[in-house]
Design a protein around this motif. Sequence first.
Motif, mmCIF file in Angstrom:
data_model
loop_
_atom_site.group_PDB
_atom_site.id
_atom_site.type_symbol
_atom_site.label_atom_id
_atom_site.label_comp_id
_atom_site.label_asym_id
_atom_site.label_seq_id
_atom_site.Cartn_x
_atom_site.Cartn_y
_atom_site.Cartn_z
ATOM 1 N N VAL A 234 -4.751 3.010 -17.614
ATOM 2 C CA VAL A 234 -4.413 2.304 -16.376
ATOM 3 C C VAL A 234 -5.333 2.753 -15.243
ATOM 4 O O VAL A 234 -5.437 3.951 -14.970
ATOM 5 C CB VAL A 234 -2.938 2.606 -15.977
ATOM 6 C CG1 VAL A 234 -2.526 1.746 -14.788
ATOM 7 C CG2 VAL A 234 -2.002 2.402 -17.161
ATOM 8 N N GLY A 235 -5.990 1.821 -14.580
ATOM 9 C CA GLY A 235 -6.861 2.148 -13.449
ATOM 10 C C GLY A 235 -6.112 1.986 -12.132
ATOM 11 O O GLY A 235 -5.283 2.836 -11.772
ATOM 12 N N SER A 236 -6.371 0.887 -11.427
ATOM 13 C CA SER A 236 -5.830 0.697 -10.063
ATOM 14 C C SER A 236 -4.340 0.986 -9.955
ATOM 15 O O SER A 236 -3.914 1.641 -8.995
ATOM 16 C CB SER A 236 -6.028 -0.734 -9.565
ATOM 17 O OG SER A 236 -7.104 -1.322 -10.156
ATOM 18 N N ALA A 237 -3.548 0.493 -10.905
ATOM 19 C CA ALA A 237 -2.097 0.658 -10.779
ATOM 20 C C ALA A 237 -1.680 2.127 -10.884
ATOM 21 O O ALA A 237 -0.581 2.495 -10.469
ATOM 22 C CB ALA A 237 -1.376 -0.177 -11.830
ATOM 23 N N SER A 238 -2.570 2.988 -11.398
ATOM 24 C CA SER A 238 -2.188 4.397 -11.527
ATOM 25 C C SER A 238 -2.320 5.148 -10.206
ATOM 26 O O SER A 238 -1.888 6.287 -10.078
ATOM 27 C CB SER A 238 -3.042 5.083 -12.602
ATOM 28 O OG SER A 238 -4.367 5.269 -12.166
ATOM 29 N N LEU A 239 -2.903 4.493 -9.199
ATOM 30 C CA LEU A 239 -3.033 5.135 -7.886
ATOM 31 C C LEU A 239 -1.786 4.915 -7.036
ATOM 32 O O LEU A 239 -1.633 5.492 -5.962
ATOM 33 C CB LEU A 239 -4.260 4.570 -7.147
ATOM 34 C CG LEU A 239 -5.603 4.894 -7.804
ATOM 35 C CD1 LEU A 239 -6.706 4.035 -7.207
ATOM 36 C CD2 LEU A 239 -5.938 6.378 -7.647
ATOM 37 N N ASN A 240 -0.900 4.054 -7.542
ATOM 38 C CA ASN A 240 0.334 3.750 -6.831
ATOM 39 C C ASN A 240 1.495 4.394 -7.587
ATOM 40 O O ASN A 240 1.747 4.047 -8.745
ATOM 41 C CB ASN A 240 0.475 2.217 -6.775
ATOM 42 C CG ASN A 240 1.760 1.773 -6.127
ATOM 43 O OD1 ASN A 240 2.852 2.184 -6.537
ATOM 44 N ND2 ASN A 240 1.635 0.929 -5.128
ATOM 45 N N TYR A 241 2.179 5.356 -6.956
ATOM 46 C CA TYR A 241 3.158 6.143 -7.722
ATOM 47 C C TYR A 241 4.283 5.303 -8.292
ATOM 48 O O TYR A 241 4.753 5.533 -9.402
ATOM 49 C CB TYR A 241 3.693 7.329 -6.911
ATOM 50 C CG TYR A 241 4.443 6.973 -5.660
ATOM 51 C CD1 TYR A 241 3.801 6.932 -4.428
ATOM 52 C CD2 TYR A 241 5.801 6.700 -5.690
ATOM 53 C CE1 TYR A 241 4.489 6.618 -3.264
ATOM 54 C CE2 TYR A 241 6.501 6.390 -4.541
ATOM 55 C CZ TYR A 241 5.842 6.336 -3.326
ATOM 56 O OH TYR A 241 6.519 6.021 -2.192
ATOM 57 N N GLN A 242 4.717 4.295 -7.517
ATOM 58 C CA GLN A 242 5.825 3.475 -8.007
ATOM 59 C C GLN A 242 5.391 2.658 -9.220
ATOM 60 O O GLN A 242 6.086 2.591 -10.233
ATOM 61 C CB GLN A 242 6.331 2.558 -6.886
ATOM 62 C CG GLN A 242 7.721 2.004 -7.161
ATOM 63 C CD GLN A 242 8.760 3.111 -7.370
ATOM 64 O OE1 GLN A 242 8.942 3.967 -6.513
ATOM 65 N NE2 GLN A 242 9.415 3.131 -8.528
ATOM 66 N N GLN A 243 4.204 2.033 -9.103
ATOM 67 C CA GLN A 243 3.665 1.251 -10.225
ATOM 68 C C GLN A 243 3.528 2.117 -11.478
ATOM 69 O O GLN A 243 3.954 1.733 -12.563
ATOM 70 C CB GLN A 243 2.260 0.727 -9.861
ATOM 71 C CG GLN A 243 2.233 -0.547 -9.069
ATOM 72 C CD GLN A 243 2.479 -1.773 -9.959
ATOM 73 O OE1 GLN A 243 2.091 -1.810 -11.118
ATOM 74 N NE2 GLN A 243 3.155 -2.751 -9.404
ATOM 75 N N PHE A 244 2.922 3.291 -11.296
ATOM 76 C CA PHE A 244 2.638 4.109 -12.481
ATOM 77 C C PHE A 244 3.927 4.643 -13.108
ATOM 78 O O PHE A 244 4.083 4.644 -14.332
ATOM 79 C CB PHE A 244 1.655 5.234 -12.149
ATOM 80 C CG PHE A 244 1.131 5.919 -13.380
ATOM 81 C CD1 PHE A 244 0.313 5.236 -14.277
ATOM 82 C CD2 PHE A 244 1.471 7.243 -13.679
ATOM 83 C CE1 PHE A 244 -0.169 5.849 -15.449
ATOM 84 C CE2 PHE A 244 0.998 7.858 -14.845
ATOM 85 C CZ PHE A 244 0.176 7.158 -15.718
ATOM 86 N N ALA A 245 4.852 5.064 -12.248
ATOM 87 C CA ALA A 245 6.139 5.543 -12.782
ATOM 88 C C ALA A 245 6.848 4.400 -13.509
ATOM 89 O O ALA A 245 7.464 4.609 -14.565
ATOM 90 C CB ALA A 245 7.007 6.087 -11.649
ATOM 91 N N ASP A 246 6.740 3.183 -12.987
ATOM 92 C CA ASP A 246 7.376 2.035 -13.646
ATOM 93 C C ASP A 246 6.695 1.707 -14.976
ATOM 94 O O ASP A 246 7.344 1.237 -15.910
ATOM 95 C CB ASP A 246 7.353 0.800 -12.729
ATOM 96 C CG ASP A 246 8.362 0.927 -11.582
ATOM 97 O OD1 ASP A 246 9.179 1.868 -11.611
ATOM 98 O OD2 ASP A 246 8.315 0.092 -10.658
ATOM 99 N N ILE A 247 5.383 1.923 -15.055
ATOM 100 C CA ILE A 247 4.684 1.692 -16.329
ATOM 101 C C ILE A 247 5.213 2.664 -17.388
ATOM 102 O O ILE A 247 5.507 2.284 -18.525
ATOM 103 C CB ILE A 247 3.151 1.845 -16.141
ATOM 104 C CG1 ILE A 247 2.605 0.670 -15.320
ATOM 105 C CG2 ILE A 247 2.436 1.932 -17.505
ATOM 106 C CD1 ILE A 247 1.147 0.805 -14.887
ATOM 107 N N VAL A 248 5.377 3.924 -17.006
ATOM 108 C CA VAL A 248 5.903 4.925 -17.952
ATOM 109 C C VAL A 248 7.340 4.559 -18.354
ATOM 110 O O VAL A 248 7.709 4.605 -19.534
ATOM 111 C CB VAL A 248 5.843 6.351 -17.350
ATOM 112 C CG1 VAL A 248 6.481 7.370 -18.283
ATOM 113 C CG2 VAL A 248 4.393 6.731 -17.045
ATOM 114 N N GLU A 249 8.116 4.147 -17.381
ATOM 115 C CA GLU A 249 9.501 3.732 -17.650
ATOM 116 C C GLU A 249 9.526 2.525 -18.605
ATOM 117 O O GLU A 249 10.322 2.457 -19.535
ATOM 118 C CB GLU A 249 10.167 3.409 -16.298
ATOM 119 C CG GLU A 249 11.520 2.742 -16.331
ATOM 120 C CD GLU A 249 12.608 3.649 -16.879
ATOM 121 O OE1 GLU A 249 12.427 4.884 -16.835
ATOM 122 O OE2 GLU A 249 13.620 3.108 -17.384
#
Length: 260
Positions: A234-249
Amino acid sequence: MKRTLIVANWKMHLNTHEASLLVKRLNDRIPAHRTIEVVLAPSLLVLQPLSLEIDRRKFRLAAQNAYTKDAGAFTGEVSFTMLRDLVHYSIIGHSERRIYFKESLEDVRDKVQAAVRNGIAPILCVGETKQERAAGETSRLIHDQVTTALSNLTPEEVENVVIAYEPVWAISTFGGEIAKPTDIKRVLDLIRHNVTELYGASTAEQMRLLYGGSVTADTAPGYLEIEGCDGALVGSASLNYQQFADIVEGAYRVNHRQEA
Ligand code: PGA
């Protein structure tokens, strides 16, 4: 069991302070998951301070690049030997390195070998450009990228290599077209087929293959459900904590559904 691998490629973003802040926010939102491995790839400069801050039950570190030689007169470079106690993984052959820094197939092969020599698992990136795709060259190109990169490794070493299929046309900063799951599955199958021919079916089966290219919290579950897709880069979305945490979820929910 293969753990799903979710990798945050922060590229040339975030200084030490900003990275530390992002890790604190991720730490608050991401629990330790038995079936998921979360890997952060910050800039080289940030690796050392971050290694002291992260909760190792939740996060592992990756480099984004390093040099092919272990030491010597190579001004400005950092070796995998210097990184070996800091990182589990290194991204190698990202399309930005191939395109902007003119890394050849052989450069990528030598970096893969240097990482493995130093006990670091490569996350090898492969993928075709829009023009190559339009010219019908995807299969040949992926074959060349995969076989050259792995050519100096033993089957046991290949098992620990991760390959990320990142079509260049799907990466957010190169156009960000949305790749169809059927297209992704076709190339992931092709990669496993290439590895099977060279190293046998059991090695190919052990390897983890990822998808990368404009992965967001909304699209991640659809990609992770593709048969044979073991995670996401994940590139851009990994710089946004909510996005990245939601991807892991989202990855957790997909695993849970598949286990049920
Ligand atoms: P993106 O980048 O998620 O911003 O498309 C992916 C990558 O370049 O690894």
